[in-house]
Write an enzyme that holds these catalytic residues in place. Structure first.
Site, mmCIF file in Angstrom:
data_model
loop_
_atom_site.group_PDB
_atom_site.id
_atom_site.type_symbol
_atom_site.label_atom_id
_atom_site.label_comp_id
_atom_site.label_asym_id
_atom_site.label_seq_id
_atom_site.Cartn_x
_atom_site.Cartn_y
_atom_site.Cartn_z
ATOM 1 N N GLU A 107 -0.041 13.673 -4.905
ATOM 2 C CA GLU A 107 -0.736 14.643 -5.762
ATOM 3 C C GLU A 107 -2.095 14.094 -6.199
ATOM 4 O O GLU A 107 -3.086 14.824 -6.241
ATOM 5 C CB GLU A 107 0.124 14.981 -6.983
ATOM 6 C CG GLU A 107 1.344 15.803 -6.604
ATOM 7 C CD GLU A 107 2.265 16.068 -7.772
ATOM 8 O OE1 GLU A 107 2.764 15.073 -8.354
ATOM 9 O OE2 GLU A 107 2.474 17.236 -8.113
ATOM 10 N N GLU A 127 10.291 14.623 -4.919
ATOM 11 C CA GLU A 127 10.756 14.922 -6.290
ATOM 12 C C GLU A 127 12.069 15.693 -6.300
ATOM 13 O O GLU A 127 12.944 15.453 -7.137
ATOM 14 C CB GLU A 127 9.693 15.737 -7.049
ATOM 15 C CG GLU A 127 8.468 14.948 -7.489
ATOM 16 C CD GLU A 127 7.350 14.928 -6.456
ATOM 17 O OE1 GLU A 127 7.637 15.177 -5.261
ATOM 18 O OE2 GLU A 127 6.194 14.677 -6.833
HETATM 19 N N1 3HC Z 1 9.301 4.590 -9.716
HETATM 20 C C1 3HC Z 1 9.840 3.424 -10.111
HETATM 21 N N2 3HC Z 1 10.414 2.545 -9.268
HETATM 22 C C2 3HC Z 1 10.450 2.891 -7.965
HETATM 23 C C3 3HC Z 1 9.906 4.089 -7.483
HETATM 24 C C4 3HC Z 1 9.302 4.958 -8.425
HETATM 25 N N3 3HC Z 1 8.734 6.106 -8.055
HETATM 26 N N4 3HC Z 1 10.105 4.148 -6.152
HETATM 27 C C5 3HC Z 1 10.729 3.008 -5.813
HETATM 28 N N5 3HC Z 1 10.928 2.253 -6.908
HETATM 29 C C6 3HC Z 1 11.535 0.917 -6.951
HETATM 30 C C7 3HC Z 1 12.990 0.911 -6.527
HETATM 31 O O1 3HC Z 1 13.826 1.202 -7.613
HETATM 32 C C8 3HC Z 1 13.137 -0.513 -6.045
HETATM 33 O O2 3HC Z 1 13.242 -1.314 -7.191
HETATM 34 P P1 3HC Z 1 14.159 -2.636 -7.171
HETATM 35 O O3 3HC Z 1 13.567 -3.516 -6.123
HETATM 36 O O4 3HC Z 1 14.087 -3.134 -8.556
HETATM 37 O O5 3HC Z 1 15.535 -2.143 -6.792
HETATM 38 C C9 3HC Z 1 11.795 -0.814 -5.413
HETATM 39 O O6 3HC Z 1 10.884 0.134 -5.958
HETATM 40 C C10 3HC Z 1 11.776 -0.675 -3.919
HETATM 41 O O7 3HC Z 1 12.328 0.582 -3.566
HETATM 42 P P2 3HC Z 1 13.296 0.736 -2.312
HETATM 43 O O8 3HC Z 1 14.355 -0.294 -2.350
HETATM 44 O O9 3HC Z 1 13.700 2.155 -2.267
HETATM 45 O O10 3HC Z 1 12.292 0.372 -1.121
HETATM 46 P P3 3HC Z 1 12.090 1.074 0.265
HETATM 47 O O11 3HC Z 1 10.989 0.341 0.891
HETATM 48 O O12 3HC Z 1 13.378 1.227 0.976
HETATM 49 O O13 3HC Z 1 11.589 2.567 -0.066
HETATM 50 C C11 3HC Z 1 10.257 4.266 -1.136
HETATM 51 C C12 3HC Z 1 10.374 2.782 -0.734
HETATM 52 C C13 3HC Z 1 10.199 5.140 0.122
HETATM 53 C C14 3HC Z 1 9.014 4.404 -1.950
HETATM 54 C C15 3HC Z 1 11.512 4.667 -1.953
HETATM 55 O O14 3HC Z 1 11.680 3.733 -2.993
HETATM 56 C C16 3HC Z 1 11.409 6.020 -2.579
HETATM 57 O O15 3HC Z 1 11.673 7.019 -1.930
HETATM 58 N N6 3HC Z 1 11.057 6.053 -3.873
HETATM 59 C C17 3HC Z 1 11.052 7.293 -4.612
HETATM 60 C C18 3HC Z 1 9.733 7.951 -4.521
HETATM 61 C C19 3HC Z 1 9.719 9.193 -5.360
HETATM 62 O O16 3HC Z 1 10.706 9.843 -5.608
HETATM 63 N N7 3HC Z 1 8.516 9.555 -5.804
HETATM 64 C C20 3HC Z 1 8.345 10.699 -6.651
HETATM 65 C C21 3HC Z 1 8.507 10.275 -8.077
HETATM 66 S S1 3HC Z 1 8.540 11.630 -9.180
HETATM 67 C C22 3HC Z 1 6.928 12.084 -9.318
HETATM 68 O O17 3HC Z 1 6.080 11.534 -8.686
HETATM 69 C C23 3HC Z 1 6.671 13.183 -10.293
HETATM 70 C C24 3HC Z 1 5.328 13.766 -10.086
HETATM 71 O O18 3HC Z 1 5.378 14.875 -9.252
HETATM 72 C C25 3HC Z 1 4.735 14.219 -11.430
#
Ligand code: 3HC
Length: 705
Positions: A107, A127
């Site tokens: 975004e 999300e």
């Molecule tokens: N916020 C906080 N922590 C996050 C995070 C996030 N968005 N995304 C990942 N992390 C953390 C994980 O909890 C993990 O922490 P840890 O090592 O303490 O367990 C670490 O980052 C690494 O994550 P993964 O083990 O999942 O690592 P991968 O390399 O396998 O995957 C990723 C990386 C593809 C980025 C995956 O973590 C993922 O899909 N994350 C979620 C992303 C997401 O949902 N983003 C949208 C957030 S909501 C938002 O943006 C609202 C907005 O629209 C206003």
């Protein structure tokens, strides 16, 4: 430690780097940092353009999920403030993306004038997977940039889009193959030098007039089956619809309101819990830091039945050569034919290319002797659930396998320690309990025996991740975590039909609760003979004073083994998997109630759900007490990924916390009184309920210990 947001000048370009490991999430203070440096760049006459980039392995992967639900600092800038500043920028800003550009990260990029990325970058709005919707303009700007249909697909599925697809959609302006930072700086220089005005997303989606009549209604109907029980996918659709109807500022306002609704919903809390629970499960307390375990370059699988074949596919799908061993040519040919048929089905459905199928098949070799497994790094035994057979196989594996190889058993209930004792290397023996179909189901219960070494555990947990599974470490007990809890769930379902319900009523109530399928439907799908064999094995040790329902055994002895025989708890029309009520079975059930002297009564949906779900919680608490599971959240991961427990309820233990442990404990005591010893309340449940605590508190205090 370097600052989480840095500014450097490179020729006439200001480079703003977000350095907030592990995934450069937009935690409190990050938008402020970016805004401060943007302003600095805007004010500096020597700077003609800016680049926004991420440090480390990724661009910005979204808002900081850990901060959701916590009080926010009212002074801190929001992502929306940042995007507003970007949109009003007097100088061009280029988002340079590598790794993952997700959610709020994407975004923010949509607020920039240009978007460029590396060839391996993945773009997405995940999300929806945590019960939310893109809440910083994604639902309004993406349809305007790439068109309504692809935007809707991305936002509602939450799936990632690869670089080439992002380029063809116009989500990015260029794919840069060289050094991203250098190339993005050059891109920004060119944009500043060659153009006097720079693109901004604002006008309505170009394809909105081309949408068919009732397009959004049809889309809602199309996703309804896979979004069953979910809330946010439908609000995502509402938002994209607003993008086709409203000017940008009004659309943003509506999106904001629906985002807040999602954020406040119990579903997003449960889905966020599931997200972190899966990541926590991968961490094993007590393992030496950095211990990687032996790398797995080649695998072996013993047994080419449904499970063995599926497990072999898991290895081949991850690019790991795998050797499959059977006892006869016939069994081997049958197993391989099933594997090939599965691959061909994926090709026919367009999920796999012919080329990839050939690659995977080439990774599979097979033979008839365990001696052929002498060079594998791991062997997974997946033969019949008979201890004697397993013992013989492990004795032989111990003789033939190289030192350091992991010897794993796919048993779903047998004693891993007894199996390990058949070898001279119990430290190398571990349980790897795959779920059927093994190539599809994500759960891998990793069973630590009394002597399993840290190296073996580390190797298998790393392997789980590599083959796309969610590994959960559990201890040895009958049924481990998942099946041990399942016993109580199925037991009560069977008692309920003796007391007055019919299978379809039990199934319907639990599906309505959110389970992917009801217990009787799932029994028919999995095959009734599997559980039957386990029950026969346990018959001698079953305490005679405890209630036992015979109906399942009777049905199995009638040759009704479920879908595979066209009849089980239900009947099935040829070629159709829809369960149909069977008067023969219902008569048998009524007959059995009579024989037991039970006056059948109306059994309501609420009782069905309590009677089936609360034993999960009570048994889960006992499993925690005994240290069989490391965390309550691990139990949730097992049940979400292996047993169809609704992810949006967060798993049985999170569900218990949501209901309130006091209420659950009170119900368990009530059923203990009316139903007898199976309902003996877990001491842990009693203690937590008494202290006004919940399972999440227990996990939190264990994590901080
Ligand atoms: N916020 C906080 N922590 C996050 C995070 C996030 N968005 N995304 C990942 N992390 C953390 C994980 O909890 C993990 O922490 P840890 O090592 O303490 O367990 C670490 O980052 C690494 O994550 P993964 O083990 O999942 O690592 P991968 O390399 O396998 O995957 C990723 C990386 C593809 C980025 C995956 O973590 C993922 O899909 N994350 C979620 C992303 C997401 O949902 N983003 C949208 C957030 S909501 C938002 O943006 C609202 C907005 O629209 C206003």
């Amino acid at each position: 430690m370097s600052a989480p947001v840095r500014f450097e000048r490179c020729r006439g370009v200001g480079v703003i780097t977000v350095d907030n490991p592990p995934v450069n999430a937009l935690s409190t203070g990050i938008p402020d940092g970016i805004m401060e440096h943007l302003r600095r760049g805007f004010d500096d006459p020597a700077i003609a353009a800016l680049v926004l980039i991420g440090a480390g392995r990724t661009f910005i992967a979204g808002a900081d999920i850990r901060e959701f639900g916590k009080p926010r600092d009212p002074e801190a800038a929001t992502l929306r403030d940042l995007i507003e500043l970007l949109e009003g920028a007097a100088k061009p800003v280029v988002a340079a993306m590598h790794g993952n550009a997700l959610g709020g990260g994407l975004e923010a990029a949509l607020g920039c004038n240009y978007r460029v990325g590396s060839p391996g970058t993945r773009y997405g709005f995940p999300e929806v997977k945590i019960g939310l919707l893109p809440g910083a303009g994604g639902t309004q700007r993406a349809p305007r940039l790439i068109g309504v249909e692809p935007a809707l697909e991305m936002i509602v599925s939450g799936d990632f889009v690869a670089s080439q697809r992002a380029l063809s959609l116009g989500l990015i302006d260029a794919e840069l193959e060289g050094d991203l930072r250098e190339d993005a700086i050059a891109f920004a220089e060119r944009a500043a030098a060659e153009r006097t005005s720079h693109p901004r997303i604002g006008s309505p989606p170009a394809d909105r007039s081309k949408l068919s009549e009732g397009y959004f209604e049809d889309y809602r109907a199309k996703i309804a089956p896979r979004a069953r029980g979910l809330f946010s996918p439908f609000l995502c659709i509402d938002c994209v619809e607003f993008a086709t109807e409203l000017p940008l500022p009004e659309g943003l306002q509506c999106e904001r309101e629906l985002f807040e609704q999602c954020l406040a919903s119990p579903q997003s809390k449960a889905l966020i819990h599931a997200f972190f629970a899966e990541r926590a499960a991968a961490k094993v307390p007590g393992l030496p830091k950095g211990l990687a375990g032996r790398p797995i370059a080649k695998a072996g699988v013993v047994g080419a039945g449904t499970m063995g074949g599926g497990i072999a596919m898991c290895f081949a799908n991850a690019g790991i050569p795998v050797h499959l061993v059977e006892t006869s040519e016939e069994a081997l040919a049958k197993g391989l034919a099933t594997v090939h048929r599965n691959y061909e089905r994926s090709v026919a459905k367009g999920r796999l290319s012919e080329e990839k199928m050939a690659e995977r098949r080439d990774l599979m070799t097979s033979g008839l002797s365990l001696g052929e497994l002498k060079d594998v790094d791991i062997v997974i035994e997946a033969v019949f659930e008979e201890m004697d057979i397993k013992i013989r196989i492990f004795e032989e594996l111990d003789r033939v396998c190289k030192p350091g190889a992991v010897l794993a058993t796919n048993t779903s209930s047998l004693d891993v320690n007894e199996i390990a004792s058949a070898t001279r290397r119990p430290e190398a023996v571990i349980g790897t309990h795959f779920f059927s179909p093994a190539n599809v189901m994500r759960l891998l219960e990793t069973v630590r025996g009394g002597k399993t070494s840290d190296e073996t555990i580390a190797a298998v947990m790393a392997l789980a991740k590599r083959i796309g599974k969610t590994g959960v470490l559990v201890g040895v007990c009958d049924g481990f975590v998942g099946n041990r809890m399942l016993y109580g769930y199925l037991r009560e379902a069977n008692f309920l039909i003796e007391e007055g319900a019919f299978p379809h009523q039990v199934d319907e109530a639990l599906v309505e609760f959110g389970m992917a399928m009801g217990p009787f439907g799932i029994n028919d799908l999995a095959g009734l003979d599997v559980g039957y064999r386990v029950r026969k094995r346990q018959a001698a040790s079953r305490p005679k004073h405890l209630r036992y329902s015979k109906i399942g055994d009777t049905i199995c002895e009638m040759g009704r083994h479920g879908q595979k025989t066209g009849k089980g708890w239900y009947r099935y029309e040829p070629g159709n998997r829809t369960p149909l009520r069977d008067p023969e079975i219902e008569a048998l059930i009524v007959e059995e109630s009579k024989a037991l002297g039970i006056a059948r009564r109306e059994v309501g949906a609420e009782e069905i759900v309590e009677r089936c779900i609360y034993p999960l919680i009570n048994e889960g608490a006992k499993i925690l007490e005994e240290g069989i599971a490391l965390r309550a959240s691990d139990i949730d991961v097992v049940w979400i990924n292996g047993y169809g427990f609704p992810r949006w309820c967060g798993g049985p233990m999170f569900h218990a916390d949501s209901v309130g442990l006091g209420k659950v404990y009170e119900a368990v005591c009530r059923y203990h009184e009316s139903q007898g010893p199976y309902w003996e309340p877990a001491a842990l449940l009693k203690r937590l309920a008494g202290e006004g605590k919940n399972f999440a508190d227990l996990d939190a205090s264990a994590a901080s210990a």
